[in-house]
Design a protein around this motif. Structure first.
Motif, PDB file in Angstrom:
ATOM      1  N   MET A   1      -9.727  -8.715  39.376  1.00  0.00           N
ATOM      2  CA  MET A   1      -9.280  -9.831  38.867  1.00  0.00           C
ATOM      3  C   MET A   1      -7.821  -9.919  38.412  1.00  0.00           C
ATOM      4  N   ASN A   2      -7.501  -8.957  37.709  1.00  0.00           N
ATOM      5  CA  ASN A   2      -6.254  -8.618  37.013  1.00  0.00           C
ATOM      6  C   ASN A   2      -5.095  -8.812  38.397  1.00  0.00           C
ATOM      7  N   SER A   3      -5.530  -7.828  39.229  1.00  0.00           N
ATOM      8  CA  SER A   3      -4.562  -7.757  40.635  1.00  0.00           C
ATOM      9  C   SER A   3      -4.353  -8.901  41.254  1.00  0.00           C
ATOM     10  N   VAL A   4      -5.635  -9.590  41.668  1.00  0.00           N
ATOM     11  CA  VAL A   4      -5.596 -10.933  42.304  1.00  0.00           C
ATOM     12  C   VAL A   4      -4.562 -11.754  41.618  1.00  0.00           C
ATOM     13  N   SER A   5      -4.966 -12.028  40.334  1.00  0.00           N
ATOM     14  CA  SER A   5      -4.278 -13.001  39.263  1.00  0.00           C
ATOM     15  C   SER A   5      -2.679 -12.647  39.564  1.00  0.00           C
ATOM     16  N   ARG A   6      -2.326 -11.625  39.340  1.00  0.00           N
ATOM     17  CA  ARG A   6      -1.029 -11.171  39.351  1.00  0.00           C
ATOM     18  C   ARG A   6      -0.255 -11.774  40.658  1.00  0.00           C
ATOM     19  N   LEU A   7      -0.897 -11.110  41.741  1.00  0.00           N
ATOM     20  CA  LEU A   7      -0.587 -11.661  43.003  1.00  0.00           C
ATOM     21  C   LEU A   7      -0.364 -13.177  43.211  1.00  0.00           C
ATOM     22  N   CYS A   8      -1.155 -13.773  42.758  1.00  0.00           N
ATOM     23  CA  CYS A   8      -1.201 -15.558  42.904  1.00  0.00           C
ATOM     24  C   CYS A   8       0.053 -15.900  42.078  1.00  0.00           C
TER      25      CYS A   8
ATOM     26  N   ILE B   1     -19.282 -15.982  36.850  1.00  0.00           N
ATOM     27  CA  ILE B   1     -19.796 -15.150  38.092  1.00  0.00           C
ATOM     28  C   ILE B   1     -19.114 -14.026  38.167  1.00  0.00           C
ATOM     29  N   TRP B   2     -17.938 -13.607  37.558  1.00  0.00           N
ATOM     30  CA  TRP B   2     -17.206 -12.297  37.457  1.00  0.00           C
ATOM     31  C   TRP B   2     -17.957 -11.073  36.732  1.00  0.00           C
ATOM     32  N   MET B   3     -18.964 -11.670  35.930  1.00  0.00           N
ATOM     33  CA  MET B   3     -19.484 -10.683  35.016  1.00  0.00           C
ATOM     34  C   MET B   3     -20.905 -10.048  35.555  1.00  0.00           C
ATOM     35  N   ASN B   4     -21.173 -10.159  36.902  1.00  0.00           N
ATOM     36  CA  ASN B   4     -22.070  -9.903  37.667  1.00  0.00           C
ATOM     37  C   ASN B   4     -22.040  -8.458  37.917  1.00  0.00           C
ATOM     38  N   ARG B   5     -22.710  -7.697  37.497  1.00  0.00           N
ATOM     39  CA  ARG B   5     -22.491  -6.072  37.776  1.00  0.00           C
ATOM     40  C   ARG B   5     -23.175  -5.735  38.997  1.00  0.00           C
ATOM     41  N   SER B   6     -24.145  -6.376  39.457  1.00  0.00           N
ATOM     42  CA  SER B   6     -24.660  -5.916  40.827  1.00  0.00           C
ATOM     43  C   SER B   6     -24.150  -5.966  42.001  1.00  0.00           C
ATOM     44  N   VAL B   7     -22.964  -7.030  41.893  1.00  0.00           N
ATOM     45  CA  VAL B   7     -21.985  -7.456  43.245  1.00  0.00           C
ATOM     46  C   VAL B   7     -21.253  -6.173  43.334  1.00  0.00           C
ATOM     47  N   LYS B   8     -21.067  -5.487  44.608  1.00  0.00           N
ATOM     48  CA  LYS B   8     -20.370  -4.491  44.883  1.00  0.00           C
ATOM     49  C   LYS B   8     -19.578  -5.002  46.095  1.00  0.00           C
ATOM     50  N   PHE B   9     -18.047  -5.193  45.753  1.00  0.00           N
ATOM     51  CA  PHE B   9     -17.372  -5.843  46.727  1.00  0.00           C
ATOM     52  C   PHE B   9     -16.950  -4.449  47.834  1.00  0.00           C
TER      53      PHE B   9
ATOM     54  N   GLY C   1     -15.236  -7.483  31.683  1.00  0.00           N
ATOM     55  CA  GLY C   1     -16.308  -7.413  32.864  1.00  0.00           C
ATOM     56  C   GLY C   1     -15.973  -6.323  33.823  1.00  0.00           C
ATOM     57  N   PRO C   2     -16.948  -6.041  34.691  1.00  0.00           N
ATOM     58  CA  PRO C   2     -16.950  -4.773  35.679  1.00  0.00           C
ATOM     59  C   PRO C   2     -15.885  -5.068  36.799  1.00  0.00           C
ATOM     60  N   HIS C   3     -15.410  -6.305  36.969  1.00  0.00           N
ATOM     61  CA  HIS C   3     -14.425  -6.610  37.994  1.00  0.00           C
ATOM     62  C   HIS C   3     -12.925  -7.009  37.310  1.00  0.00           C
ATOM     63  N   LYS C   4     -12.807  -6.466  36.255  1.00  0.00           N
ATOM     64  CA  LYS C   4     -11.441  -6.785  35.574  1.00  0.00           C
ATOM     65  C   LYS C   4     -10.355  -6.359  36.300  1.00  0.00           C
TER      66      LYS C   4
ATOM     67  N   ILE D   1      -7.208 -20.656  43.022  1.00  0.00           N
ATOM     68  CA  ILE D   1      -7.834 -19.185  42.884  1.00  0.00           C
ATOM     69  C   ILE D   1      -7.353 -18.724  41.308  1.00  0.00           C
ATOM     70  N   ALA D   2      -6.174 -18.864  41.255  1.00  0.00           N
ATOM     71  CA  ALA D   2      -5.676 -18.229  39.871  1.00  0.00           C
ATOM     72  C   ALA D   2      -6.194 -18.967  38.633  1.00  0.00           C
ATOM     73  N   GLY D   3      -6.680 -20.545  38.685  1.00  0.00           N
ATOM     74  CA  GLY D   3      -7.167 -21.449  37.798  1.00  0.00           C
ATOM     75  C   GLY D   3      -8.525 -20.873  37.566  1.00  0.00           C
ATOM     76  N   VAL D   4      -9.149 -20.530  38.525  1.00  0.00           N
ATOM     77  CA  VAL D   4     -10.782 -19.902  38.461  1.00  0.00           C
ATOM     78  C   VAL D   4     -10.608 -18.678  37.618  1.00  0.00           C
ATOM     79  N   LEU D   5      -9.721 -17.773  38.004  1.00  0.00           N
ATOM     80  CA  LEU D   5      -9.651 -16.557  37.263  1.00  0.00           C
ATOM     81  C   LEU D   5      -9.072 -16.645  35.884  1.00  0.00           C
ATOM     82  N   ASN D   6      -8.097 -17.519  35.545  1.00  0.00           N
ATOM     83  CA  ASN D   6      -7.400 -17.477  34.196  1.00  0.00           C
ATOM     84  C   ASN D   6      -8.076 -18.161  33.194  1.00  0.00           C
ATOM     85  N   GLN D   7      -8.605 -19.428  33.782  1.00  0.00           N
ATOM     86  CA  GLN D   7      -9.465 -20.449  32.768  1.00  0.00           C
ATOM     87  C   GLN D   7     -10.488 -19.725  32.141  1.00  0.00           C
ATOM     88  N   PRO D   8     -10.721 -19.934  30.593  1.00  0.00           N
ATOM     89  CA  PRO D   8     -11.873 -19.138  29.975  1.00  0.00           C
ATOM     90  C   PRO D   8     -13.073 -19.571  30.610  1.00  0.00           C
TER      91      PRO D   8
END
Length: 323
Positions: free
Chosen positions: A248-255, A81-89, A242-245, A59-66
């Protein structure tokens, strides 16, 4: 005709035909420019106690690789996929808060000398209290989207073997699994691991767990590879946009922080130390609890959100192609 196509390729007109992916289970070719290419898929460790932490690295590779990363040899997840602003988690603020809480608690665990088993066990037992609080909060906010509930729906197409008595394997394993999840803490004292006894010959082994054909398996992952991975995480930790930064940052640091549990789990799985003392038995119980927590709760809601993003991305990509 060929010269026109070459010009278009040079200007980026036909960028859809450009390939930038290396084989998912192979390193890039020597001398190739792989600065933006996703890293090869790390083989999944055979011990089940190590698999949740392997999934966190994926998961961290998905988040961190360009450009994204592989979750299996057949599934590549682009970072777009993380650039989609219409998705609401769902309950994204609570997810971020609980991820940050776990990261802070794991930061305390990472400062403990890993050669001092008693100190690691003491800190790990404190971390279990944090996990229980986060688990209760996630169940309250996300319901059946986390935990062991509704897991059968994820494998509804899988064949269910039936023995001669007409009992399925799922039915036979339900009671032992429930018993383990509900009574693992009863096997030891609250503040001490003395008097702990667990069977040396368990009826359930890692070989009984089905393996995915699209995931390469291994019995050993080099330590230097994990170290390089953590350096990559630290380097890319501040590049989220992006809209979910924030998410993304929180999950990446946890990973990244959770890899200290992977290190403890590898020591627990050492055949020379396994069941060697009450302390190591307590470490195994606590580490297995942590592995189940990250597998059933953290990985479940993160992969659920990735699935939602991928569905939207594929749908929109299909519309672009048709248009």
């Amino acid at each position: 005709m060929s010269s026109a196509r070459t010009t278009d390729l040079a200007s980026g007109g036909h960028h859809i035909f450009e390939g930038f992916l290396n084989p998912p289970n192979q390193p890039p070719s020597p001398g190739a420019d792989d600065s933006c290419s996703p890293s090869s898929l790390e083989p999944c460790p055979e011990p089940t106690i190590l698999r949740p932490f392997w999934m966190l690295r994926c998961i961290a590779g998905v988040l961190n690789q360009p450009r994204g990363g592989f979750l299996t040899t057949r599934l590549f997840v682009p970072r777009q996929i993380w650039m989609n602003r219409s998705v609401k988690f769902k309950s994204v603020e609570d997810k971020i808060a609980n991820c940050d809480l776990l990261t802070a608690a794991l930061g305390k665990l990472s400062k403990v000398d890993t050669y001092d088993a008693d100190a690691v066990l003491e800190e790990l037992q404190g971390f279990e209290e944090v996990m229980e609080r986060v688990q209760a909060a996630l169940i309250k906010r996300l319901g059946s989207e986390v935990g062991v509930q509704a897991l059968s729906a994820l494998f509804k197409d899988a064949p269910v073997p039936i023995d001669s008595t007409g009992t399925t394997a799922e039915t036979r394993e339900a009671k032992p699994n429930k018993s383990y999840l509900s009574s693992w803490r009863k096997l030891r004292g609250k503040n001490s691991s003395s008097g702990v006894t667990i069977p040396l010959n368990s009826s359930r082994t890692d070989k009984e767990v089905a393996n995915m054909a699209s995931v390469p398996m291994t019995s050993f992952v080099p330590i230097d590879k994990r170290t390089a991975h953590r350096q990559t995480l630290s380097k890319e930790a501040t590049t989220f946009e992006g809209p979910h930064k924030e998410y993304m940052n929180s999950v990446s640091r946890l990973c990244e922080a959770a890899q200290v549990l992977d290190q403890v789990a590898r020591q627990v799985e050492d055949p020379g130390l396994k069941h060697s003392s009450p302390t190591h038995i307590g470490l195994e119980l606590s580490t297995r609890h942590a592995a189940e927590f990250f597998g059933f709760y953290i990985c479940r809601f993160v992969l659920g959100d990735v699935t939602l993003l991928m569905d939207k991305y594929v749908k929109r990509s299909t519309e672009w192609v048709i248009a």
